[in-house]
Motif scaffolding. Structure first.
Motif, short mmCIF file in Angstrom:
data_model
loop_
_atom_site.label_atom_id
_atom_site.label_comp_id
_atom_site.label_asym_id
_atom_site.label_seq_id
_atom_site.Cartn_x
_atom_site.Cartn_y
_atom_site.Cartn_z
N ILE A 127 0.86 -1.19 0.00
CA ILE A 127 0.00 0.00 0.00
C ILE A 127 0.89 1.23 0.00
CG2 ILE A 127 -1.80 1.25 1.24
CD1 ILE A 127 -1.67 -2.22 2.22
N ASN A 128 0.57 2.20 -0.85
CA ASN A 128 1.42 3.37 -1.05
C ASN A 128 0.65 4.67 -0.82
OD1 ASN A 128 3.55 1.64 -2.18
ND2 ASN A 128 2.21 1.45 -3.96
N GLY A 129 1.37 5.79 -0.97
CA GLY A 129 0.78 7.11 -1.05
C GLY A 129 -0.03 7.53 0.18
N GLN A 130 -1.05 8.33 -0.10
CA GLN A 130 -1.89 8.86 0.98
C GLN A 130 -2.65 7.74 1.68
OE1 GLN A 130 -4.86 11.72 -0.23
NE2 GLN A 130 -5.12 12.51 1.85
N THR A 131 -3.02 6.71 0.92
CA THR A 131 -3.71 5.57 1.54
C THR A 131 -2.83 4.94 2.60
OG1 THR A 131 -4.87 5.14 -0.55
CG2 THR A 131 -4.87 3.38 1.10
N CYS A 132 -1.55 4.81 2.33
CA CYS A 132 -0.61 4.27 3.31
C CYS A 132 -0.57 5.14 4.55
CB CYS A 132 0.78 4.16 2.68
SG CYS A 132 2.04 3.53 3.82
N GLU A 133 -0.55 6.45 4.38
CA GLU A 133 -0.52 7.37 5.52
C GLU A 133 -1.78 7.24 6.37
OE1 GLU A 133 0.16 11.32 4.14
OE2 GLU A 133 1.95 10.80 2.99
N LEU A 134 -2.93 7.13 5.73
CA LEU A 134 -4.19 7.03 6.47
C LEU A 134 -4.28 5.70 7.21
CD1 LEU A 134 -6.59 8.52 3.76
CD2 LEU A 134 -5.85 9.62 5.88
N ILE A 135 -3.88 4.61 6.55
CA ILE A 135 -3.93 3.29 7.19
C ILE A 135 -2.92 3.23 8.33
CG2 ILE A 135 -3.63 0.81 6.86
CD1 ILE A 135 -6.09 1.89 5.50
N THR A 136 -1.76 3.85 8.15
CA THR A 136 -0.75 3.86 9.21
C THR A 136 -1.30 4.47 10.49
OG1 THR A 136 1.12 3.94 7.68
CG2 THR A 136 1.49 4.81 9.89
N ALA A 137 -2.00 5.58 10.37
CA ALA A 137 -2.60 6.21 11.55
C ALA A 137 -3.62 5.29 12.21
CB ALA A 137 -3.26 7.54 11.14
N ARG A 138 -4.39 4.57 11.41
CA ARG A 138 -5.40 3.66 11.96
C ARG A 138 -4.75 2.42 12.58
NH1 ARG A 138 -10.62 4.46 11.37
NH2 ARG A 138 -11.30 6.25 10.15
N MET A 139 -3.62 1.99 12.03
CA MET A 139 -2.90 0.87 12.62
C MET A 139 -2.40 1.22 14.02
SD MET A 139 -2.66 -1.90 10.63
CE MET A 139 -1.10 -2.75 10.82
N GLU A 140 -1.95 2.45 14.20
CA GLU A 140 -1.51 2.88 15.53
C GLU A 140 -2.71 2.99 16.48
OE1 GLU A 140 1.45 3.02 16.45
OE2 GLU A 140 2.68 3.31 14.66
N ALA A 141 -3.84 3.48 15.96
CA ALA A 141 -5.02 3.67 16.81
C ALA A 141 -5.65 2.34 17.24
CB ALA A 141 -6.04 4.53 16.07
N ILE A 142 -5.58 1.33 16.36
CA ILE A 142 -6.25 0.07 16.67
C ILE A 142 -5.59 -0.65 17.85
CG2 ILE A 142 -4.92 -1.50 15.18
CD1 ILE A 142 -7.57 -2.78 14.33
N LEU A 143 -4.34 -0.30 18.15
CA LEU A 143 -3.66 -0.90 19.30
C LEU A 143 -4.36 -0.56 20.61
CD1 LEU A 143 0.06 -0.15 18.32
CD2 LEU A 143 -0.98 -2.42 18.50
N LYS A 144 -5.00 0.61 20.67
CA LYS A 144 -5.66 1.06 21.90
C LYS A 144 -7.18 1.05 21.79
CE LYS A 144 -1.72 4.10 22.85
NZ LYS A 144 -1.27 5.50 23.08
N ALA A 145 -7.71 0.50 20.70
CA ALA A 145 -9.16 0.55 20.47
C ALA A 145 -9.89 -0.45 21.37
CB ALA A 145 -9.45 0.24 19.00
N SER A 146 -11.14 -0.16 21.62
CA SER A 146 -12.00 -1.07 22.36
C SER A 146 -12.34 -2.27 21.47
CB SER A 146 -13.29 -0.36 22.77
OG SER A 146 -14.09 -0.09 21.63
N PRO A 147 -12.86 -3.37 22.05
CA PRO A 147 -13.17 -4.54 21.23
C PRO A 147 -14.06 -4.25 20.02
CG PRO A 147 -13.24 -5.12 23.54
CD PRO A 147 -13.04 -3.64 23.49
N THR A 148 -15.12 -3.47 20.23
CA THR A 148 -16.01 -3.15 19.12
C THR A 148 -15.31 -2.27 18.09
OG1 THR A 148 -17.92 -3.25 20.61
CG2 THR A 148 -18.24 -2.18 18.48
N GLN A 149 -14.53 -1.32 18.57
CA GLN A 149 -13.81 -0.42 17.67
C GLN A 149 -12.77 -1.17 16.83
OE1 GLN A 149 -12.33 2.34 20.60
NE2 GLN A 149 -13.97 3.82 20.20
N ARG A 150 -12.20 -2.23 17.40
CA ARG A 150 -11.22 -3.02 16.66
C ARG A 150 -11.84 -3.60 15.38
NH1 ARG A 150 -7.01 -6.17 20.00
NH2 ARG A 150 -7.69 -7.92 18.74
#
Length: 297
Positions: free
Chosen positions: A126-149
Motif C-alpha cells: 500500500i502506497n501514497g496517501q492511503t498508506c498514511e491514512l492506514i498507518t494512523a489507523r494501525m496505531e489507533a487500533i492498538l488502543k481501540a475497544s473490542p467493538t472499535q477493533r
C-alpha cells in the motif's frame, strides 16, 4: 523443510490478533499461516520476500498478505549487531477471512473487500496517501475497544479496496504453481545467500548448504521461486547496493565491490538492468524525492 506454519495467538477475548512487535531484528524465516496479515513496519529496514517478490523495506512499509502466502522479513545486517537504540518496530493485524461469520463476505456490500482479499493472495504493498491514512489507523487500533477493533479493521480494508494506491507483489504464477506442502529447503538457501552474498558464491557451495546435489539445485530453486538462483542473488546484491547508495557513505565503485560485483562496469550494467537507472541516477532521484517530501512536510 517446508515453509513453516505459524500459529497466530488471538488471545482469549478477541476474534483476531492486533500486535505491536519491538525486536532487535527481524528474521522470521520463510513461513505462512491461514490468517490474512496486515503489517506496518513502523521502524526498520531490510529485505522483504513475498512469494516470488523480493524488495527492500524501510520505515513505513505497509503490506497486506493473503492466507497461506509464504513470506519473510529479514533485517539489514547492522541490526544483528544489536546496537543500543537500534531496533525493529512493527504493528501487525492477523485475521481469518471468515472470522466475521459464514456468509459475511458474500453480502453485496462486501464485494470490494472480498475482491481485495482475493488479490491479497499475491501480497499487496500500500502506497501514497492511503498508506498514511492506514498507518494512523494501525496505531489507533492498538488502543481501540473490542467493538472499535472490528469496525476499524473493516474500515481499513474498505479504504484499501477503494484505493488505487497499491501494487501486487507476487506473480500469479507463483501462487498458482507453488505446492505449500512439498518438502522445501528454501530457508537454508536464503540463509546461506544472505550471509554470503558479498562474496563469490558457487553453485556447488549453495547447493551443499541446502543438502541438494548441484545437478538438481537450479531446477529445484526455480520450481519453488519461479526465478533462477542467479537472478535471486542479483536481486539481493542490488537491493543492498540501493541501501548503501542512499546512505551516501561510499562511492559507486566501492558500493559495487562491497555487494559482490567484481568490477564497476558489471555493477553499473546489472544495476541498470534491474532498476532501469544507473547508480548515480538512482541517488539523484532519491535525493530529489527526499527534498520534495521535506518541503511538503
Amino acid at each position: 523443510m517446508k515453509p513453516i506454519l505459524r500459529k497466530v495467538d488471538t488471545g482469549h477475548n478477541y476474534s483476531f490478533s492486533v500486535r505491536e512487535d519491538i525486536y532487535p531484528y527481524l528474521y522470521n524465516h520463510w513461513h505462512y499461516h491461514p490468517e490474512v496479515e496486515l503489517t506496518l513496519i513502523r521502524k526498520g529496514s531490510g529485505m522483504r520476500l513475498v512469494g516470488d517478490s523480493m524488495e527492500r523495506f524501510d520505515d513505513g512499509d505497509l503490506i497486506l498478505l493473503g492466507a497461506d502466502l509464504p513470506h519473510m522479513w529479514r533485517s539489514d545486517d547492522i541490526y544483528f549487531q544489536e546496537l543500543p537504540g537500534l531496533q525493529i518496530e512493527a504493528v501487525a493485524v492477523h485475521f481469518k477471512s471468515d472470522f466475521w461469520g459464514p456468509g459475511f463476505l458474500d453480502l453485496p456490500e462486501m464485494k470490494q473487500i472480498k475482491n481485495l482479499l482475493t488479490k491479497a493472495r499475491h501480497g499487496i504493498r500500500i502506497n501514497g496517501q492511503t498508506c498514511e491514512l492506514i498507518t494512523a489507523r494501525m496505531e489507533a487500533i492498538l488502543k481501540a475497544s473490542p467493538t472499535q477493533r472490528i469496525s476499524s479493521l473493516l474500515h481499513m480494508l474498505d479504504m484499501i479496496a477503494n484505493s488505487n494506491e497499491y501494487s501486487l507483489l507476487s506473480s500469479i504464477g507463483f501462487t498458482n504453481s507453488y505446492n505449500i506442502v512439498s518438502t522445501d529447503n528454501i530457508n537454508k538457501i536464503y540463509t546461506y545467500t544472505f550471509n554470503n552474498f558479498q562474496q563469490k558464491i558457487t553453485l556447488k557451495e549453495v547447493a551443499a548448504a541446502a543438502n541438494i546435489s548441484p545437478n538438481s539445485f537450479c531446477r529445484y530453486f526455480k520450481s519453488r521461486t519461479l526465478k533462477t538462483y542467479w537472478q535471486f542473488l542479483l536481486e539481493v546484491r542490488i537491493g543492498y547496493a540501493c541501501k548503501l547508495l542512499i546512505e551516501n557513505n561510499m562511492g559507486v565503485s566501492q558500493v559495487g565491490y562491497t555487494c559482490g560485483f567484481n568490477n564497476l562496469s558489471n555493477f553499473n550494467r546489472q544495476f541498470k538492468g534491474l532498476t532501469n537507472k544507473t547508480p548515480l541516477q538512482y541517488v539523484k532521484e532519491y535525493v530529489t524525492r527526499s527534498q520534495l517530501l521535506a518541503a511538503s512536510g
